[in-house]
Design an enzyme around this catalytic site. Structure first.
Site, PDB file in Angstrom:
ATOM      1  N   ILE A  82       0.904  -1.095  -0.145  1.00 26.78           N
ATOM      2  CA  ILE A  82      -0.034  -0.064   0.242  1.00 26.78           C
ATOM      3  C   ILE A  82       0.984   1.121   0.018  1.00 26.78           C
ATOM      4  O   ILE A  82       1.752   1.491   0.957  1.00 26.78           O
ATOM      5  CB  ILE A  82      -0.927   0.037   1.303  1.00 26.78           C
ATOM      6  N   LYS A  83       0.547   2.172  -0.846  1.00 28.73           N
ATOM      7  CA  LYS A  83       1.581   3.272  -1.198  1.00 28.73           C
ATOM      8  C   LYS A  83       0.638   4.400  -0.560  1.00 28.73           C
ATOM      9  O   LYS A  83      -0.380   4.828  -0.966  1.00 28.73           O
ATOM     10  CB  LYS A  83       1.890   3.490  -2.796  1.00 28.73           C
TER      11      LYS A  83
END
Length: 214
Positions: A82-83
């Site tokens: 998850i960025k």
């Protein structure tokens, strides 16, 4: 050092992955938008090609929204990372996801202080944007050096992911100063193969071989 390809283009990913040294993929909303398909579908397609980390970025600006997006993105594939943006809400989301053993990549990092905050909140990766620092007259690679020293001082396991790479020298210098990962556009990856003396030497070998057959 690990090599990620920084793109949302499936053909670029397929080609680069065949070269054998690609360990993962990073995407962002701008790269996804260029492909004209939804992020979920794109990440699924990438996961069928690359057996490694795939960064998928949230677009919410509040922690609650980021966490909701993260839950959906994490369902796509076990390799999804998850960025999150380097903001206060991004840090709240980072801590919550780290506590759930969800891998995170903190993006838009421009200072060692920001990287330190992300590491303290358990980020898997921090992404310092070295090319954008160069653009404003700073030396981006110095940031990698600073983060490396801070992380080594305190034993943080967060990986340094050199981003905003513009040319092959960025790759070399990132490796020299100890970046754990470099995420590299296809054009720059392709250029890593090239050296005029390699071309000249190969040409000479082939000519000599042909002459030996006469």
């Amino acid at each position: 050092m690990e090599f990620f390809i920084d793109t949302g283009n499936i053909e670029e990913i397929k080609t680069a992955y065949e070269w054998g040294f690609i360990d993962g993929v990073t995407t962002n909303p701008s790269l996804v938008a260029k492909e004209g398909i939804g992020q979920e579908q794109l990440i699924k397609m990438i996961s069928e090609i690359v057996d490694g980390p795939i960064s998928a970025e949230v677009i919410s600006t509040d922690a609650k929204g980021m966490l909701a997006e993260a839950q959906e993105l994490a369902k796509i594939h076990d390799n999804v990372v998850i960025k999150l943006p380097m903001t206060k809400d991004g840090m709240i989301a980072c801590k919550a996801l780290s506590d759930q053993n969800v891998k995170t990549n903190i993006t838009l990092v421009f200072s060692a202080n920001q990287a330190l905050l992300a590491a303290k909140n358990g980020a898997t990766y921090v992404s310092p944007f070295i090319g954008r620092l160069d653009d404003i007259g700073q030396t981006g690679i110095h940031l990698i050096q600073e983060i490396r020293e801070v992380f080594d001082n305190y034993g943080y396991m967060t990986k340094i992911l050199a981003a905003s790479i513009r040319h092959t020298d960025h790759v070399k210098t990132s490796a020299l100063v100890g970046s754990d990962v470099a995420t590299i556009p296809f054009k720059v990856l392709n250029a890593l193969f090239n050296h005029p003396l390699t071309d000249k030497g190969l040409d000479q070998f082939l000519k000599d071989h042909q002459n030996s057959l006469k």
